[in-house]
Design an enzyme around this catalytic site. Structure first.
Site, PDB file in Angstrom:
ATOM      1  CG  HIS A  90       2.513   0.929  17.850  1.00 43.32           C
ATOM      2  ND1 HIS A  90       1.451   0.084  17.810  1.00 43.32           N
ATOM      3  CD2 HIS A  90       2.398   1.478  16.510  1.00 43.32           C
ATOM      4  CE1 HIS A  90       0.742   0.268  16.637  1.00 43.32           C
ATOM      5  NE2 HIS A  90       1.256   1.219  16.007  1.00 43.32           N
ATOM      6  CB  ILE A  91       7.790   4.854  18.159  1.00 38.00           C
ATOM      7  CG1 ILE A  91       8.944   3.766  18.165  1.00 38.00           C
ATOM      8  CG2 ILE A  91       7.433   4.963  19.674  1.00 38.00           C
ATOM      9  CD1 ILE A  91      10.227   4.503  18.574  1.00 38.00           C
TER      10      ILE A  91
ATOM     11  N   GLY B  89       0.809  -1.161   0.102  1.00 38.48           N
ATOM     12  CA  GLY B  89      -0.035   0.099   0.035  1.00 38.48           C
ATOM     13  C   GLY B  89       0.782   1.221  -0.065  1.00 38.48           C
ATOM     14  NE  ARG B  90      -2.848   5.179   2.047  1.00 45.16           N
ATOM     15  CZ  ARG B  90      -3.943   5.337   2.088  1.00 45.16           C
ATOM     16  NH1 ARG B  90      -4.733   6.084   1.121  1.00 45.16           N
ATOM     17  NH2 ARG B  90      -4.677   4.534   3.003  1.00 45.16           N
ATOM     18  CB  ILE B  91       3.313   2.299   4.576  1.00 42.99           C
ATOM     19  CG1 ILE B  91       2.406   3.636   5.203  1.00 42.99           C
ATOM     20  CG2 ILE B  91       4.518   2.327   5.437  1.00 42.99           C
ATOM     21  CD1 ILE B  91       1.694   3.180   6.712  1.00 42.99           C
TER      22      ILE B  91
ATOM     23  NE  ARG C 195      -5.932  -7.223   0.725  1.00 44.33           N
ATOM     24  CZ  ARG C 195      -6.651  -6.144   1.534  1.00 44.33           C
ATOM     25  NH1 ARG C 195      -7.698  -6.836   2.178  1.00 44.33           N
ATOM     26  NH2 ARG C 195      -6.250  -5.159   1.729  1.00 44.33           N
TER      27      ARG C 195
ATOM     28  CB  ALA D 295       1.754  -4.258   9.572  1.00 45.52           C
ATOM     29  NE  ARG D 296      -2.977  -1.912  14.009  1.00 41.82           N
ATOM     30  CZ  ARG D 296      -2.299  -0.713  13.740  1.00 41.82           C
ATOM     31  NH1 ARG D 296      -0.933  -0.515  13.660  1.00 41.82           N
ATOM     32  NH2 ARG D 296      -3.061   0.157  13.775  1.00 41.82           N
TER      33      ARG D 296
ATOM     34  CD  GLU E 131       1.009  -2.563  19.825  1.00 43.30           C
ATOM     35  OE1 GLU E 131       1.774  -3.214  19.181  1.00 43.30           O
ATOM     36  OE2 GLU E 131       0.755  -1.531  19.727  1.00 43.30           O
TER      37      GLU E 131
HETATM   38  C1  8YV Z   1      -0.229   4.916  15.816  1.00 42.14           C
HETATM   39  C2  8YV Z   1      -0.707   3.474  13.951  1.00 42.14           C
HETATM   40  O1  8YV Z   1       0.688   5.280  16.471  1.00 42.14           O
HETATM   41  O2  8YV Z   1      -1.586   4.928  12.363  1.00 42.14           O
HETATM   42  C3  8YV Z   1      -1.573   3.442  12.790  1.00 42.14           C
HETATM   43  O3  8YV Z   1      -2.477   2.852  12.337  1.00 42.14           O
HETATM   44  O4  8YV Z   1      -0.399   2.292  14.186  1.00 42.14           O
HETATM   45  C4  8YV Z   1       0.229   4.440  14.635  1.00 42.14           C
HETATM   46  O5  8YV Z   1       0.617   5.259  13.741  1.00 42.14           O
HETATM   47  C5  8YV Z   1      -1.345   4.180  16.466  1.00 42.14           C
HETATM   48  O6  8YV Z   1      -2.437   3.594  16.288  1.00 42.14           O
HETATM   49  C6  8YV Z   1      -1.870   5.496  17.244  1.00 42.14           C
HETATM   50  O7  8YV Z   1      -3.324   5.653  17.176  1.00 42.14           O
END
Ligand code: 8YV
Length: 326
Positions: free
Chosen positions: A286-287, A155-157, A178, A238-239, A268
């Site tokens: 998660h930064i 995707g974009r990222i 996908r 991602a997650r 997390e």
């Molecule tokens: C956020 C992220 O820090 O944008 C997202 O989906 O995972 C992170 O940029 C986090 O979700 C804060 O809402």
């Protein structure tokens, strides 16, 4: 009378002030998220919710808060929101795409480099007073320049990371998604589409940037890790739930892959204890989107979405725009 909204997490003062100009704001200033029960209680009678990735919006919650008309998350990911349940109840949902793309890609690349070049391991060793001498193979990692960058989720990222790899580091870019990218985008990125298994086999550095869903849950588990090169690195921005962390910890421990860089975790802020003990994993809390300008842009976009949603204007970045026209 102004509509009532909940601002469920701390936000920049200018953003809270902007919201207060339009709404009767109930603001949760705490450092910890509201519990699900507190969230339900605080959403009573609210027309809008300004949330982040730490607040879950479920069908049950929506049923308990029938006045809710808009849920605006300060995140691009929206796996914490039951979008179908919102749409069924005509609750508008918005997220914050685009404004964090380049910042998140920078971090993804930084994590890749730190992981491949064993930066955290080296710093720990130095700080612990364990740096004794030079040796030919001392903290020798893997090359980034000229290597093969695999991207799962283009995707974009993913595309922004591909550009960094191709144009900054002369990397060969391969990807799986996908849906395949248009030919002109593939040509611009110099990216070759591969089946997922082939991507896993060929990547020197595999970056995960796909959205989390039931479909992508544990899509990197023991079988997938077994396909990767023993010299490969795995990066996840991602997650957490995309990776089976027990399987990853085992693969890292047995050097079936070289190293991993993880910014996201399944439970997390709890981190799988097996990962905490391994030297060949770089762990960050998660930064990836955490620069001040980007966080301000995300917060502002989430607020602009909420203001538009509740004042009858078209929100900039809706996730279920169909409810605006239906
Ligand atoms: C956020 C992220 O820090 O944008 C997202 O989906 O995972 C992170 O940029 C986090 O979700 C804060 O809402």
């Amino acid at each position: 009378m102004k509509p009532k909204v909940l601002v469920a997490r701390r936000a920049p003062a200018a953003v809270v002030d902007k919201l207060a100009a339009h709404f009767d704001v109930d603001f949760h200033p705490g450092e910890s998220p509201l519990s699900p029960d507190e969230l339900r209680a605080r959403l009573q009678g609210k027309a809008g919710a300004y949330i982040t990735g730490t607040e879950r919006i479920t069908a049950e919650l929506l049923d308990a808060c029938p006045q809710l008309k808009a849920v605006c998350t300060m995140s691009v990911g929206y796996n914490h929101i039951d979008l179908a349940a919102c749409t069924a109840r005509r609750v508008l949902v918005t997220n914050t795409p685009d404004v964090l793309t380049e910042t998140t890609a920078d971090f993804g690349f930084a994590l890749l480099m730190a992981t491949a070049r064993r930066m955290s391991e080296g710093e720990r060793l130095l700080r612990d007073g364990r740096w004794k001498s030079w040796a030919w193979d001392f903290l020798a990692g893997s090359d980034v320049y000229n290597s093969t960058l695999g991207i799962l989720g283009m995707g974009r990222i993913g595309q922004a990371i591909a550009r960094r790899g191709r144009f900054g580091f002369g990397m060969k870019v391969i990807y799986h998604n996908r849906s395949r990218l248009p030919a002109e985008t593939e040509a611009e990125l110099g990216a070759r589409y591969l089946a997922k298994d082939e991507l896993l086999r060929q990547a020197d550095h595999l970056v995960l940037v796909l959205p989390y869903s039931a479909e992508s849950h544990h899509c990197i588990a023991a079988a997938e890790l077994a396909l990767m090169k023993p010299t490969a690195t795995l990066i996840n921005v991602a997650r957490g739930g995309i990776v089976d962390e027990d399987a990853l910890a085992a693969a890292l421990c047995e050097h079936r892959i070289a190293a991993a860089g993880l910014d996201v975790f399944e439970g997390e802020p709890r981190v799988n204890p097996a990962l905490l003990t391994l030297p060949n994993v770089v762990l960050t809390p998660h930064i990836a989107s955490a620069t001040m300008p980007t966080r301000i842009a995300m917060a502002t976009l989430a607020a602009d979405n909420l203001i538009a949603a509740l004042t009858g204007a078209p929100p900039p970045t809706p996730l279920n725009p169909e409810i605006l026209t239906a």
